[in-house]
Write a protein that holds these residues in place. Structure first.
Motif, mmCIF file in Angstrom:
data_model
loop_
_atom_site.group_PDB
_atom_site.id
_atom_site.type_symbol
_atom_site.label_atom_id
_atom_site.label_comp_id
_atom_site.label_asym_id
_atom_site.label_seq_id
_atom_site.Cartn_x
_atom_site.Cartn_y
_atom_site.Cartn_z
ATOM 1 N N SER A 59 39.655 40.114 34.772
ATOM 2 C CA SER A 59 39.068 40.025 36.012
ATOM 3 C C SER A 59 38.257 38.618 36.241
ATOM 4 N N ASN A 102 46.845 36.429 40.099
ATOM 5 C CA ASN A 102 46.569 37.825 39.636
ATOM 6 C C ASN A 102 47.740 38.733 39.784
ATOM 7 N N ALA A 104 49.624 38.820 42.725
ATOM 8 C CA ALA A 104 50.251 38.705 44.090
ATOM 9 C C ALA A 104 50.514 37.658 44.513
ATOM 10 N N LYS A 133 37.132 37.937 39.686
ATOM 11 C CA LYS A 133 38.172 38.927 40.507
ATOM 12 C C LYS A 133 39.073 38.107 41.416
ATOM 13 N N HIS A 134 38.864 38.169 42.663
ATOM 14 C CA HIS A 134 40.017 37.456 43.449
ATOM 15 C C HIS A 134 39.394 35.976 44.046
ATOM 16 N N TYR A 151 44.948 37.627 48.724
ATOM 17 C CA TYR A 151 44.965 38.596 48.069
ATOM 18 C C TYR A 151 43.810 39.322 47.399
ATOM 19 N N ILE A 152 43.361 40.027 48.393
ATOM 20 C CA ILE A 152 41.661 40.431 47.914
ATOM 21 C C ILE A 152 41.938 41.655 47.000
ATOM 22 N N GLN A 153 42.966 42.493 47.191
ATOM 23 C CA GLN A 153 43.235 43.615 46.223
ATOM 24 C C GLN A 153 43.637 43.115 44.824
ATOM 25 N N SER A 154 44.195 42.080 44.823
ATOM 26 C CA SER A 154 44.677 41.770 43.366
ATOM 27 C C SER A 154 43.563 40.783 42.654
ATOM 28 N N THR A 155 42.879 41.505 41.697
ATOM 29 C CA THR A 155 41.947 41.001 40.908
ATOM 30 C C THR A 155 42.048 40.526 39.471
#
Length: 222
Positions: A59, A102, A104, A133-134, A151-155
């Motif tokens: 991350s 990450n 995505a 993270k992202h 792509y904030i969900q992919s960290t």
């Protein structure tokens, strides 16, 4: 002693006879420089490979290094995986690019200096690339650039390959580098930090090292 000496040797004589300066074979030996600076010299043909068992970015990672070059293209650093996850730092057309995937999709933050040769002027420049993270950002000589990541969900960049510095072998895939140009110039003080854990990498301890001379750089080019 099984390793070579990091030094300059000249004017060698055996039994009062000066040795011929044109060798019949040569390996990892460069010419001596009149003026020398700390750092590692990359001759533009190779790379350094570190962490044979694979470096895990995950991350967060903060990369700092100093570089000096007169070339407007060159790979600085890449860590990849067998999948798409990867990070990459490179100089393309005199700009510095920091790519992160990450999983995505690849996102890129670009530092664009005022002039094409501003960063490729043969002087030392400080670089900091941060992935949290992202979020990703670049700081060059104190100037910050950052971008929004869709792509904030992919960290997490789940890398498991070695760290390649200054280039990479022809048979190795790098998912976050667009350039194949090996770096030509000098690098020093490469530190990768995760949380409170900072690791300074000594290029002379690389498990693979081609076209790279770890202990000295020629004095600043004019």
């Amino acid at each position: 002693v099984t390793h070579s000496i990091p030094a300059c040797i000249g004017s060698m004589t055996i039994n009062s006879k000066q040795l011929d300066e044109s060798p019949i074979s040569i390996f990892a030996v460069n010419k001596c420089y009149v003026t020398v600076q700390d750092g590692t010299f990359f001759d533009g043909s190779g790379f350094v490979a570190l962490v044979r068992e694979g470096y895990k970015v995950r991350s967060d990672v903060n990369i700092t290094l100093e570089f000096r070059t007169t070339a407007i293209h060159g790979v600085l650093l890449g860590v990849s995986s067998a999948k798409v996850d990867a990070i990459g730092l490179e100089i393309v057309n005199g700009k510095v690019l920091f790519h992160v995937n990450n999983g995505a999709g690849r996102i890129t933050v670009t530092y664009e200096p005022r002039g094409t040769n501003s960063l490729c002027d043969g002087k030392w420049h400080k670089l900091q690339a941060n992935k949290s993270k992202h979020s990703i950002s670049l700081i060059i000589d104190g100037n910050l650039v950052q971008i929004d990541n869709p792509y904030i969900q992919s960290t997490s960049a789940d890398t498991n390959n070695p760290i390649y510095v200054g280039g990479y072998p022809a048979d190795v895939k790098q998912n976050c580098l667009t350039s194949r140009s090996s770096f030509h110039g000098c690098l020093r003080n490469l530190v990768l930090t995760k949380g409170q854990q900072a690791e300074l990498f000594d290029f002379s301890r690389a498990f693979d090292l081609r076209g790279v001379f770890p202990h000295s750089c020629p004095g600043a080019e004019h």
